[in-house]
Design a protein around this motif. Structure first.
Motif, PDB file in Angstrom:
ATOM      1  N   LYS A 254       1.046  -1.267  -0.089  1.00 19.04           N
ATOM      2  CA  LYS A 254      -0.226   0.085   0.001  1.00 19.04           C
ATOM      3  C   LYS A 254       0.784   1.269  -0.039  1.00 19.04           C
ATOM      4  O   LYS A 254       1.730   1.187   0.589  1.00 19.04           O
ATOM      5  CB  LYS A 254      -1.009   0.056   1.324  1.00 19.04           C
ATOM      6  N   VAL A 255       0.657   2.212  -0.884  1.00 22.72           N
ATOM      7  CA  VAL A 255       1.196   3.406  -1.089  1.00 22.72           C
ATOM      8  C   VAL A 255       0.354   4.574  -0.943  1.00 22.72           C
ATOM      9  O   VAL A 255      -0.798   4.601  -1.239  1.00 22.72           O
ATOM     10  CB  VAL A 255       2.028   3.547  -2.436  1.00 22.72           C
ATOM     11  N   PRO A 256       0.852   5.686  -0.258  1.00 22.70           N
ATOM     12  CA  PRO A 256      -0.105   6.694   0.137  1.00 22.70           C
ATOM     13  C   PRO A 256      -0.559   7.557  -1.075  1.00 22.70           C
ATOM     14  O   PRO A 256      -1.654   8.253  -1.185  1.00 22.70           O
ATOM     15  CB  PRO A 256       0.524   7.668   0.954  1.00 22.70           C
ATOM     16  N   VAL A 257       0.229   7.665  -2.317  1.00 17.82           N
ATOM     17  CA  VAL A 257      -0.056   8.499  -3.575  1.00 17.82           C
ATOM     18  C   VAL A 257       0.406   7.676  -4.633  1.00 17.82           C
ATOM     19  O   VAL A 257       1.520   7.364  -4.709  1.00 17.82           O
ATOM     20  CB  VAL A 257       0.666   9.808  -3.502  1.00 17.82           C
ATOM     21  N   ALA A 258      -0.288   7.568  -5.652  1.00 19.99           N
ATOM     22  CA  ALA A 258      -0.093   6.822  -6.865  1.00 19.99           C
ATOM     23  C   ALA A 258      -1.002   7.380  -7.998  1.00 19.99           C
ATOM     24  O   ALA A 258      -1.936   8.044  -7.648  1.00 19.99           O
ATOM     25  CB  ALA A 258      -0.501   5.235  -6.868  1.00 19.99           C
ATOM     26  N   VAL A 259      -0.393   7.212  -9.088  1.00 20.78           N
ATOM     27  CA  VAL A 259      -1.214   7.678 -10.264  1.00 20.78           C
ATOM     28  C   VAL A 259      -1.325   6.411 -11.303  1.00 20.78           C
ATOM     29  O   VAL A 259      -0.696   5.437 -11.141  1.00 20.78           O
ATOM     30  CB  VAL A 259      -0.535   8.803 -11.182  1.00 20.78           C
ATOM     31  N   HIS A 260      -2.136   6.384 -12.426  1.00 17.66           N
ATOM     32  CA  HIS A 260      -2.304   5.511 -13.293  1.00 17.66           C
ATOM     33  C   HIS A 260      -0.964   5.332 -14.123  1.00 17.66           C
ATOM     34  O   HIS A 260      -0.354   6.432 -14.408  1.00 17.66           O
ATOM     35  CB  HIS A 260      -3.704   5.656 -14.111  1.00 17.66           C
ATOM     36  N   ALA A 261      -0.680   4.145 -14.556  1.00 12.60           N
ATOM     37  CA  ALA A 261       0.633   4.069 -15.005  1.00 12.60           C
ATOM     38  C   ALA A 261       0.960   4.727 -16.474  1.00 12.60           C
ATOM     39  O   ALA A 261       1.639   5.486 -16.775  1.00 12.60           O
ATOM     40  CB  ALA A 261       1.004   2.514 -15.592  1.00 12.60           C
ATOM     41  N   GLY A 262      -0.378   4.985 -17.046  1.00 10.36           N
ATOM     42  CA  GLY A 262      -0.481   5.861 -18.260  1.00 10.36           C
ATOM     43  C   GLY A 262      -0.260   7.198 -18.227  1.00 10.36           C
ATOM     44  O   GLY A 262      -0.130   8.002 -19.216  1.00 10.36           O
ATOM     45  N   ALA A 263      -0.279   7.609 -16.889  1.00 12.39           N
ATOM     46  CA  ALA A 263      -0.022   9.322 -16.793  1.00 12.39           C
ATOM     47  C   ALA A 263       1.360   9.623 -16.817  1.00 12.39           C
ATOM     48  O   ALA A 263       1.651  10.753 -17.183  1.00 12.39           O
ATOM     49  CB  ALA A 263      -0.555   9.447 -15.288  1.00 12.39           C
ATOM     50  N   ILE A 264       2.345   8.520 -16.781  1.00 14.02           N
ATOM     51  CA  ILE A 264       3.861   9.241 -16.693  1.00 14.02           C
ATOM     52  C   ILE A 264       4.244   9.257 -18.093  1.00 14.02           C
ATOM     53  O   ILE A 264       4.167   8.517 -18.960  1.00 14.02           O
ATOM     54  CB  ILE A 264       4.457   8.001 -15.896  1.00 14.02           C
ATOM     55  N   GLN A 265       4.893  10.600 -18.211  1.00 16.47           N
ATOM     56  CA  GLN A 265       5.438  10.909 -19.595  1.00 16.47           C
ATOM     57  C   GLN A 265       6.980  11.378 -19.338  1.00 16.47           C
ATOM     58  O   GLN A 265       7.307  11.814 -18.181  1.00 16.47           O
ATOM     59  CB  GLN A 265       4.603  11.745 -20.320  1.00 16.47           C
ATOM     60  N   THR A 266       7.893  11.200 -20.225  1.00 18.52           N
ATOM     61  CA  THR A 266       8.834  12.017 -20.028  1.00 18.52           C
ATOM     62  C   THR A 266       9.306  12.950 -20.882  1.00 18.52           C
ATOM     63  O   THR A 266       8.929  13.254 -21.944  1.00 18.52           O
ATOM     64  CB  THR A 266      10.233  10.888 -20.645  1.00 18.52           C
TER      65      THR A 266
END
Length: 329
Positions: A254-266
């Motif tokens: 369990k992690v306190p803050v996460a986003v959908h994998a598709g949200a990450i961009q370079t």
């Protein structure tokens, strides 16, 4: 002769005056009023619509929700999530063989009527066919011993039938077997009772199940052994014969803050998430990544719980921001 000299001197003086004017003018001065208007009007307007930076140096761009929705962009709110460590397998859906029945005629004869065909959903004791017995020349009914779906029919009207070959095959598809192929190097990590997430690849999400059977022998051709999951199928979503993928859950975090994998961009060699900053402003927020699984990525710095971010099709925003940077340059 005197008049000719005067004319020549006048021409030379005019040329010198023109040269002097050009030499005194600034080298970057616009050539005409129209060019000044273009620089102060259209060009300035395009620069304003392009990417800019906030007081912290993060890139920002103005894009309306209407334009983003038309491009298939979806927003979500950052928050806590449970990440899973998994093993992936391939599998196939099969009819539950414990609820499959082959229906054969009691006596050999001629099929005088066919009442059901492949795909029909039937109830127990429904009439399947009428057979004229060769022995008594009387017609008897062939009925369904269970309720279910007709998945095969091997007789035709007027055809000779016998008790040696099934006329119908009926399956109760309210439960389905999922047979997973487990490679030998993974067998030691698989146990009955383990939780498995089944993905039928139909866009409706994963189905949670557990391993109920692990084959004691393997297949020499594939060097795999079968692990079986039994799933409920009340609405007929799962169809025997189709392939699926599965993930065996090994551990959870369990992690306190996460986003959908598709949200990450370079963007500009930095991991970013596009965050809505109020109104139509989007900010390319630099983030520090942590643990991840197939669906979510932990954010250790850069985003707070409740921040609204681009969760799907974030590449659309990246392309627009890159276009704005190019126009700004």
């Amino acid at each position: 002769m005197k008049n000719s000299s005067v004319i020549v001197l006048a021409v030379v003086a005019a040329a010198a005056g023109a040269f002097g004017y050009r030499w005194l003018a600034p080298m970057d001065a616009p050539a005409a009023k129209g060019q000044v208007e273009r620089q102060g009007g259209k060009d300035a307007k395009e620069e304003k619509a392009g990417a800019e930076q906030d007081e912290h140096g993060a890139d920002r761009i103005v894009i309306s929700d209407v334009k983003l929705a038309a491009a298939g962009v979806r927003f979500a709110e950052a928050g806590p999530a449970t990440l899973t460590q998994t093993l992936s397998f391939n599998g196939v859906l099969r009819a539950n063989q414990e609820t499959v029945v082959q229906v054969t005629p009691r006596f050999p004869g001629i099929a005088r009527a066919i009442k059901k065909r492949i795909g029909d959903v039937i109830g127990k004791d429904d009439l399947l066919a009428s057979i004229e017995s060769n022995q008594s020349l009387t017609v008897y009914d062939l009925k369904a011993p269970i309720g279910g779906t007709v998945i095969d029919r091997q007789i035709s009207l007027g055809e000779y039938v016998s008790e040696q070959k099934p006329a119908f095959i009926i399956a109760d598809l309210s439960t389905i077997w999922v047979d997973l192929s487990i490679y030998r190097q993974d067998l030691r990590r698989v146990r009955t009772g383990d939780e498995v997430l089944i993905d039928p690849d139909d866009g409706a999400g994963d189905i949670k199940g557990s391993i109920s059977y692990l084959a004691p022998v393997g297949a020499s051709e594939t060097q795999t052994a079968i692990a079986r999951v039994i799933l409920q199928n009340p609405k007929g979503r799962l169809r025997p014969g189709l392939f699926v993928t599965a993930r065996l859950v090994l551990a959870e975090r369990k992690v306190p803050v996460a986003v959908h994998a598709g949200a990450i961009q370079t963007f500009e060699n930095t991991n970013v998430v596009f965050v809505r900053e109020g109104g139509d402003m989007l900010e390319a927020r630099p983030v520090e990544l942590g643990y991840s699984d197939q669906n979510f990525v932990e954010i250790r710095a850069g985003i707070s719980p409740g921040d609204k971010y681009v969760a799907e099709n974030s590449f659309v925003v990246k392309a627009e921001m890159g276009k704005g940077e190019a126009e700004h340059d």
